[in-house]
Design a protein around this motif. Structure first.
Motif, short mmCIF file in Angstrom:
data_model
loop_
_atom_site.label_atom_id
_atom_site.label_comp_id
_atom_site.label_asym_id
_atom_site.label_seq_id
_atom_site.Cartn_x
_atom_site.Cartn_y
_atom_site.Cartn_z
N GLY A 111 5.06 -11.64 -5.45
CA GLY A 111 4.61 -10.41 -5.14
C GLY A 111 4.38 -10.39 -3.28
N ASP A 112 4.01 -9.01 -3.12
CA ASP A 112 3.86 -8.77 -1.75
C ASP A 112 2.34 -9.24 -1.30
OD1 ASP A 112 6.67 -7.31 -0.78
OD2 ASP A 112 5.96 -6.46 -2.90
N GLU A 113 2.22 -8.82 0.02
CA GLU A 113 0.94 -8.69 0.61
C GLU A 113 0.44 -7.50 1.30
OE1 GLU A 113 -0.56 -10.73 4.79
OE2 GLU A 113 -0.33 -12.37 3.27
N THR A 114 -0.77 -7.04 1.09
CA THR A 114 -0.75 -5.58 1.48
C THR A 114 -2.37 -5.54 1.97
OG1 THR A 114 -0.57 -3.14 1.32
CG2 THR A 114 -1.89 -4.42 -0.52
N ASP A 133 1.44 0.57 -9.19
CA ASP A 133 1.33 1.17 -8.02
C ASP A 133 0.57 0.36 -6.99
OD1 ASP A 133 2.68 3.29 -9.19
OD2 ASP A 133 0.70 4.50 -9.38
N GLY A 134 0.79 0.53 -5.62
CA GLY A 134 0.16 -0.33 -4.73
C GLY A 134 -0.91 0.38 -4.47
N PRO A 135 -2.17 -0.04 -3.68
CA PRO A 135 -3.16 0.57 -3.28
C PRO A 135 -3.37 1.48 -2.45
CG PRO A 135 -3.22 -1.58 -2.43
CD PRO A 135 -2.18 -1.42 -3.10
N LYS A 138 0.85 -1.28 -0.01
CA LYS A 138 0.20 0.05 0.03
C LYS A 138 0.79 1.28 0.10
CE LYS A 138 -2.15 1.15 3.88
NZ LYS A 138 -3.10 1.17 4.75
N GLY A 139 0.64 2.00 -0.84
CA GLY A 139 1.27 3.41 -0.92
C GLY A 139 2.58 3.63 -1.55
#
Length: 234
Positions: free
Chosen positions: A214-217, A132-134, A95-96
């Motif tokens: 990928g990542d976790e958000t 872009d992340g959310p 995120k962000g």
């Protein structure tokens, strides 16, 4: 035969944009978007077959590779022609934040009875994309609802795909299986406010890749449950 692949076509969901090799994608992508690519060598040679190898690797601001290949071992396209296609899903970004990736298409010509690859003649082209992340606004602004509202809807913004993503909703960190835990894997959550106490509550949506890449958000929004007044006239 041309040594370099000249044309790279990028299609993201319903939008299609044609770009030259090594060009930079101008519009940032969102997690879970489906990307379809086609690389074409402008000049095919008779009697030569081809192999395509695709890679997707994270890079820093200077274009240096810093991550693992999201495709793992690459995708080998045994088309035998000078055109190769490839598709993948953009990963989850925290995120962000934002991340850049380089997509490479390597074209190896093959000649001879055994189809030996000519490693000295490999052509390569690349395409840079930004993902872009959310933000918390991905599931909307804070909500104010009445205490007797039994059907409060919270939905993931359509700019974020759900292709290959694991979506997990929760209300006030309730564990899955509790009476007010929204159904897993849905783009929306239906919440029964009659089960919530008066005051503020937190709705969370955890996004991660089903593939493990990928990542976790996590994004959140607040729901303010307001008491319905019961006035008395005397």
């Amino acid at each position: 035969m041309a040594k370099n692949i000249i044309v790279l076509l990028l299609t993201a969901l319903l939008a299609a944009t044609c770009m030259s090799a090594s060009a930079v994608s101008q519009e940032a992508l969102r997690p879970g978007q489906a990307i379809s690519l086609t690389a074409i060598d402008q000049e095919a040679q008779d009697g030569v077959s081809y192999d395509y190898l695709w890679t997707v690797v994270e890079v820093d601001e200077d274009g240096n590779e810093i991550g693992d290949d999201l495709v793992s071992t690459g995708v080998l396209s045994q088309t035998g022609s000078n055109t190769g296609s490839f598709a993948f899903l953009t990963p989850v970004i925290p995120k962000g934040q934002h991340k850049k990736f380089i997509i490479k298409a390597r074209l190896t010509p093959k000649k001879g009875q055994n189809g030996v690859g000519l490693t000295i003649c490999i052509g390569e082209t690349s395409q840079e994309i930004r993902v872009d992340g959310p933000s918390d606004s991905a599931i909307g602004e804070d909500l104010i609802v009445c205490e007797d509202n039994s059907n409060v809807e919270v939905e993931l913004d359509e700019s974020i795909g759900d292709n290959g993503l694991d979506l997990q909703w929760s209300v006030d960190d309730e564990a899955p299986g509790s009476r007010n835990h929204p159904e897993k894997g849905k783009r929306f959550a239906s919440i029964d406010a009659t089960e919530l106490s008066i005051g503020e509550h937190i709705v969370k949506l955890k996004l991660k890749n089903n593939s493990g890449k990928g990542d976790e958000t996590e994004v959140i929004k607040r729901i303010h449950v307001i008491h319905r007044p019961k006035p008395i006239i005397q």
